[in-house]
Design an enzyme around this catalytic site. Structure first.
Site, PDB file in Angstrom:
ATOM      1  N   HIS A  82      69.682 -15.936  91.534  1.00  0.00           N
ATOM      2  CA  HIS A  82      71.095 -16.085  91.160  1.00  0.00           C
ATOM      3  C   HIS A  82      71.226 -16.530  89.703  1.00  0.00           C
ATOM      4  O   HIS A  82      71.907 -15.883  88.904  1.00  0.00           O
ATOM      5  CB  HIS A  82      71.760 -17.099  92.101  1.00  0.00           C
ATOM      6  CG  HIS A  82      73.209 -17.335  91.822  1.00  0.00           C
ATOM      7  ND1 HIS A  82      74.213 -16.711  92.519  1.00  0.00           N
ATOM      8  CD2 HIS A  82      73.836 -18.126  90.927  1.00  0.00           C
ATOM      9  CE1 HIS A  82      75.390 -17.094  92.047  1.00  0.00           C
ATOM     10  NE2 HIS A  82      75.185 -17.972  91.080  1.00  0.00           N
ATOM     11  N   GLU A  83      70.563 -17.614  89.362  1.00  0.00           N
ATOM     12  CA  GLU A  83      70.646 -18.106  87.980  1.00  0.00           C
ATOM     13  C   GLU A  83      70.013 -17.104  87.026  1.00  0.00           C
ATOM     14  O   GLU A  83      70.475 -16.923  85.908  1.00  0.00           O
ATOM     15  CB  GLU A  83      69.981 -19.481  87.849  1.00  0.00           C
ATOM     16  CG  GLU A  83      70.587 -20.590  88.730  1.00  0.00           C
ATOM     17  CD  GLU A  83      72.095 -20.769  88.587  1.00  0.00           C
ATOM     18  OE1 GLU A  83      72.634 -20.461  87.507  1.00  0.00           O
ATOM     19  OE2 GLU A  83      72.736 -21.188  89.577  1.00  0.00           O
ATOM     20  N   HIS A  96      72.663 -14.693  86.059  1.00  0.00           N
ATOM     21  CA  HIS A  96      73.535 -15.264  85.023  1.00  0.00           C
ATOM     22  C   HIS A  96      72.834 -15.222  83.663  1.00  0.00           C
ATOM     23  O   HIS A  96      73.416 -14.867  82.645  1.00  0.00           O
ATOM     24  CB  HIS A  96      73.851 -16.733  85.342  1.00  0.00           C
ATOM     25  CG  HIS A  96      74.945 -16.927  86.355  1.00  0.00           C
ATOM     26  ND1 HIS A  96      76.208 -16.403  86.192  1.00  0.00           N
ATOM     27  CD2 HIS A  96      74.980 -17.626  87.522  1.00  0.00           C
ATOM     28  CE1 HIS A  96      76.968 -16.767  87.223  1.00  0.00           C
ATOM     29  NE2 HIS A  96      76.245 -17.498  88.051  1.00  0.00           N
TER      30      HIS A  96
END
Lengths: 505, 505
Positions: free
Chosen positions: B267-268, B271
């Site tokens: 997820h990160e 980003h």
């Protein structure tokens, strides 16, 4: 009709302005710390730009005429207490000094420093002083100009020295380094006649994690507060502070050299204890800052050498060290360990020098800087001068520029006047430690049992808590009853190394 | 006679001003990152003060009338290219919005936020909503006031939404969440009839170091550039950027929960790939910033869910995972692993929710925020409303406030309008991914073989490189040929979970 503001209201205004500046400067320190510890390689360029921006903002805030007016007004108020008066006086002094710099000069110096730094890097890669020389020459010219801007009474170098060690001047340093020459040189020569202790066992394999653990243990034992600090790894060990509640040290670990981590931890720990001991309520104000670089260095050197290289210190810690590194140290008696960690031997590289020869390295740089700024020396002759000094004072032959005139980064930064604070630090340390021995009756027993709280308490009360309230000289007199005297270092050196090398004193 | 400056000169002036602001904001991000990763506990108070100072400086710089004048002047120049025009227009928009806030309101909001944050902490400790309610009430009142300051056409909540997702409004969200209710709820109900897959093996002991290694491997595989980034540990995983050349992620490792680290890294990482893909030459300018929070979340969700929870992804990675955690996973076939990591089950805590029920958590918060800001709901009734919604939509009974109305930090921060971007992100992700599948013909094979460079390249070209040039809606239309449509998420969900749970679609 204008209503005059009360002194407390004015003082709060001043404090708020100074704390704002401190916040920006401390933010710079965070960015700097990150740069040395965790910054990914590609991030360097934007980080440089961010630091420049913050530095510009801090400079703008600190040269605002409104601040000047406020300081002048406060300077005339009688109803301030002694600390407040000192804060205002020092801030005004700093402010006026800052205002002296023409913007064009600041920009020129910044550009020249950048050029010099890269020339120095290139020069080192090529191992060729000539590559650096023109930039160095430019830096010297600018630094002479800076001395003129700042003003001085006797010697232009005094103006530069004053930036790092207020009150220090050529007269004082000439005297001290003359003492170094006349009394330390004979000691070195006597030591050179003695058999050289073995220190090979310090260069066996010392695993990283165990070294790290031992370093943290020492920091904790010294009283370094890990609740208000932390240790990380960086290429060059340093201490940085974002407030007395957040003081960080870094270390470097060389698995082939136990000494590298050990004394760098104790050294940075000494710096950090000073920063953690500064008064929190004076955050952003002069009395919340360290007295000077020399006094800062006195704290690191006191812990590193007077404490951390003493036999007493290792009476407590050596057992633990042996148990961590059994294969390397179990067969080494503490007396051999003590002799090895205090080996005196002239060498080429300042940062690797022992406690005694170190000051000849500093003296050489001092003589060179004084000559360059005073006009008696020229940068084009620097390699020759350097090599001659090393031969004269340390009897070592400089094989190339990287191990000679190019070894230190300082001149590329324009830090002329900085080197002497290293020696001053050691000499202050010896003088402070001699006084501590008298005033803290349990000191020897404390150190022998790994208890440093009374020593730390003494340093806190005598030195840390005052911040910049006293200059180094005033502080020294207040703590020890006399101005800086080289003989304390000499006494310490003679007693210690006389013992180690079996000399008669 | 004043000489008119050339457009390029004016544009450079604007750029320099914006980059100075960006430098300050990025410095704040460094201080924030440090706060979450390495700050010693005692350092928190001064760090808060330092952040406030930098934030004030950034605000001052961005509301300077000189900047406004420059932007207005530039806004009238015809000889700017499209990107330059967009930068100027967006900066002017941002500038004018910023200038709308009266200083007194900003100070009041800042104080109230601080109070609310501490009340929320206390409230959670006591597990008692009433402790937080008065502060929350105050925050709602201030946020209503903010909506009035900012202005809106139809619903005051639109003004707040616009801060996080330009162009999003109640009309759009009502439609989307109505789709969620009418088409996702039946799917959930069907799934609830099916046997529950076993996921106990995900909660055996997974040693920290091995999890860390696997996480780093995944980040590298995704194309996250560790030369321009790094991973550290923090309590809550996050991504932060100091420039496109220094984008950092953090992770949290729970030795009893493999999923925690695994999907938080992916997820990160999603980003971070977005931030690393922003155009470096637009540093400090709107076109160097992410399009919106929803688009940002689309990047993390696309990697986390559409890629990272797919069977194809694990066809490549599962062998390595099994070999790292032999005792836990060697006996688990990939099909069981795939079912376990995609388990759908209503629960109480949003951050732990699965891919489908997650949007009901968001919808509940959206309904509540809309009601509070619109005046249809009052904070004193919030616990009851909350618990009723959870019972109605998710058929779960909220046992206490900590697991209910007090679970999210957002409202204490005053972040009303933020929650919907989480769902928008997933819906954009599904729509982007459906398009990517059509346009990147090798996509399935690439993912099955752990090759993501073509997908990343597509995301870079289609999304990252544009920064804020397009709004989310414009970007979505440009990339996918249509506005955001919920059916893409629904199609994705039906195909995936229909397959996993053996449903007929």
């Amino acid at each position: 009709m204008t209503v005059q503001k009360t002194t407390p209201a004015l003082y709060e205004e001043y404090k708020a302005k100074m704390q704002k500046i401190a916040d920006v400067r401390n933010a710079m320190s965070v960015l700097g710390w990150d740069q040395e510890t965790y910054l990914p390689p590609a991030g360097a360029a934007f980080r440089g730009q961010q630091l420049t921006t913050l530095s510009t903002i801090a400079h703008e805030l600190f040269t605002e005429p409104a601040l000047g007016g406020l300081l002048q007004e406060l300077g005339q108020r009688e109803d301030l207490d002694a600390v407040q008066k000192k804060n205002v006086a020092l801030s005004l002094e700093d402010y006026e000094k800052n205002r002296k710099y023409p913007a064009a000069f600041v920009a020129e110096l910044s550009t020249a420093t950048n050029v010099a730094y890269h020339a120095w890097i290139k020069s080192r890669k090529e191992n060729r002083f000539e590559t650096f020389e023109p930039s160095l020459n430019r830096m010297v010219a600018l630094k002479k100009q800076e001395a003129d801007i700042l003003g001085y009474k006797d010697h232009p170098y005094d103006a530069l020295l004053n930036e790092y060690e207020k009150g220090a001047d050529v007269e004082m340093l000439d005297k001290i380094f003359s003492d170094v020459k006349t009394s330390l040189l004979p000691l070195l020569q006597e030591i050179a006649q003695q058999p050289v202790p073995d220190k090979k066992f310090l260069h066996l394999h010392y695993p990283k994690d165990l070294q790290w653990q031992f370093g943290i243990d020492m920091l904790k034992a010294m009283g370094y507060d890990l609740n208000a600090g932390r240790q990380d790894v960086s290429e060059h060990p340093f201490t940085t502070s974002f407030s007395p509640q957040d003081v960080r040290v870094t270390t470097r670990i060389d698995e082939q050299d136990l000494g590298n981590m050990t004394w760098s931890c104790i050294h940075e720990g000494g710096h950090a204890l000073y920063e953690q001991g500064l008064p929190t309520e004076q955050y952003g104000l002069p009395c919340g800052e360290a007295a000077s670089l020399g006094i800062h260095e006195s704290q690191s050197r006191l812990w590193e050498n007077n404490v951390g290289r003493s036999l007493t210190f290792w009476q407590h810690h050596y057992g633990r060290l042996q148990s961590l590194f059994r294969h390397n140290l179990l067969a080494i008696p503490i007396s051999d360990f003590y002799r090895a960690i205090n080996l005196v031997q002239p060498s080429l590289i300042r940062t690797e020098a022992d406690e005694l020869t170190y000051h000849f390295h500093v003296m050489i740089r001092y003589e060179i800087e004084k000559g360059l700024i005073g006009g008696a020396l020229e940068t084009k002759d620097l390699r020759d001068i350097w090599n001659r000094y090393y031969s004269d004072y340390l009897q070592v032959k400089v094989p190339d520029d990287v191990r000679g005139v190019l070894q230190d980064i300082h001149w590329s930064h324009g830090s002329f006047g900085y080197f002497p604070t290293y020696s001053l630090g050691s000499f202050y340390a010896a003088q402070f430690f001699a006084t501590a021995k008298k005033q803290v009756s349990s000191l020897e027993n404390d150190i022998a049992s790994g208890q440093y709280d009374r020593l730390l308490q003494w340093l806190r009360e005598q030195i840390h808590v005052h911040g910049r309230f006293y200059t180094s000289n005033e502080l020294c007199e207040r703590v020890t009853g006399e101005k800086l005297e080289f003989r304390h270092f000499l006494d310490y050196a003679k007693e210690k190394f006389g013992g180690i090398y079996g000399l008669k004193y």
